[in-house]
Scaffold this active site. Sequence first.
Site, PDB file in Angstrom:
ATOM      1  N   SER A   1      61.641  82.075  31.738  1.00 36.34           N
ATOM      2  CA  SER A   1      62.723  82.113  32.725  1.00 36.34           C
ATOM      3  C   SER A   1      62.671  80.830  33.556  1.00 36.34           C
ATOM      4  CB  SER A   1      62.540  83.337  33.621  1.00 36.34           C
ATOM      5  OG  SER A   1      63.392  83.249  34.726  1.00 36.34           O
TER       6      SER A   1
ATOM      7  N   CYS B   1      58.824 100.343  50.190  1.00 41.55           N
ATOM      8  CA  CYS B   1      59.310 101.564  50.798  1.00 41.55           C
ATOM      9  C   CYS B   1      60.499 102.087  49.979  1.00 41.55           C
ATOM     10  CB  CYS B   1      59.749 101.225  52.215  1.00 41.55           C
ATOM     11  SG  CYS B   1      60.019 102.658  53.203  1.00 41.55           S
TER      12      CYS B   1
HETATM   13  N1  PLP Z   1      59.173  89.075  33.153  1.00 39.65           N
HETATM   14  C1  PLP Z   1      58.333  88.801  34.162  1.00 39.65           C
HETATM   15  C2  PLP Z   1      56.859  88.925  33.926  1.00 39.65           C
HETATM   16  C3  PLP Z   1      58.819  88.416  35.409  1.00 39.65           C
HETATM   17  O1  PLP Z   1      57.973  88.152  36.402  1.00 39.65           O
HETATM   18  C4  PLP Z   1      60.229  88.313  35.579  1.00 39.65           C
HETATM   19  C5  PLP Z   1      60.798  87.954  36.902  1.00 39.65           C
HETATM   20  O2  PLP Z   1      60.277  88.308  37.943  1.00 39.65           O
HETATM   21  C6  PLP Z   1      61.069  88.594  34.492  1.00 39.65           C
HETATM   22  C7  PLP Z   1      60.499  88.971  33.291  1.00 39.65           C
HETATM   23  C8  PLP Z   1      62.557  88.504  34.597  1.00 39.65           C
HETATM   24  O3  PLP Z   1      63.023  87.181  34.636  1.00 39.65           O
HETATM   25  P1  PLP Z   1      64.478  86.876  35.243  1.00 39.65           P
HETATM   26  O4  PLP Z   1      64.345  86.948  36.727  1.00 39.65           O
HETATM   27  O5  PLP Z   1      64.796  85.498  34.778  1.00 39.65           O
HETATM   28  O6  PLP Z   1      65.406  87.884  34.687  1.00 39.65           O
END
Ligand code: PLP
Length: 391
Positions: free
Chosen positions: A202, A329
Amino acid sequence: MSSSIYLDNSATTKVRPEVVEAMLPFLSESFGNASSLHSQGRLAKEGIEKARQSVARLLHCLPEEIYFSPCGTYSNNVALIGRARFAEANDQGRQLITTAIEHPSVIGPAKHLESQGWKVTYLPVDAQGFIDLAEFKKAVSKETSIISIMWANNEIGTIEPIEEIAAFAQEKGIYFHTDAVQTAGKLEMNMGNVPISTLSLSGHKFYAPKGIGILYVRSGVNLMPVVFGAGQEKGLFPGTQNLASIVGIGVAAELAHKELKESYKQLRKAQKTLTDSLLAIDGVRLTGPTDAEKRVPGHVSVGVQGAEGEAIILRSDLQGICLSSGSACHSGVIEPSSVLKAIGLPREYALGSARISAGRYNSEDDINRAADILSNVFKSLRKQPAAQSKT
Ligand code: PLP
């Protein structure tokens, strides 16, 4: 706000100025649609293909194995649902093996497949977040057609034994997907050495914008589309490509590749300073791996006895530090995250969880200052069990 110290780089990162600079022309004069045949279209296509090559260098793979997606969530969904469609169409078994600590963008598709009759095995993890390799191997059956295990966990920083998992999956001829969203720019990811089938990244976790992701698909691995459209990204991620963001993620990947060693050193140092200082406080416990080498560089996660996650975030914010917590929360009740539950962290620590994640824009001075401030915040919020029962 100018003096605030941002220590929530696992949540998102600042877009690098070099990335912004490279993107700007593609938001103004070079605005073409990469599918157009005219000169503007060709310019856009060139920008995209250059970015594909940069990402391929980061992953040590072929450019044609790189697909641009709308974000990490979409990459994970296509990797799982797209493969499940292929498995179903080819009469393969319907067992998916994953872990109890995956991101919701893997747990979500897994639950969906379960509702469609798939058997889903959620491997448990130990107190530091590691799967047990022997248990994993035992869980694999003739029916297993998909394995999805994250490279590194977002909340507790655990780096799973991906090389061993990938080698076993390859030996058994089983498709293996890994969510490597937390890994880019932090650990070496060499697709030539590790037989992974598909891998998600990402952009916003490594200094590119939000809303752009990558799915690596090894040559010869089949996925079926889950969204239908005009066929962009070889039909796996249809929709007019996000030109400027693709150019941006390409530059971010190029820099991540070039600076990996230097960045690793900086983040490991920051991690050590923060860990040493916070663990010196009574009633503060590390969550995730105790061996720093098995944790994502720059990542520190702790539980503060008797504290509340939201109070930690807000008190730290007032003192100029941005961090996050795994306890939130929900409808007036504070609950630890599923990851903290999976590692069996006692509730008195789990409710006061904090994640501190350093990044490239944290100077040594920032880290030292943050270590002092956070020590005071944690000391002030920590409550011993005896004190708790009086209030
Ligand atoms: N997988 C993990 C381990 C993540 O930390 C995140 C985002 O926090 C994602 C997937 C999702 O990525 P995106 O925010 O680009 O959808």
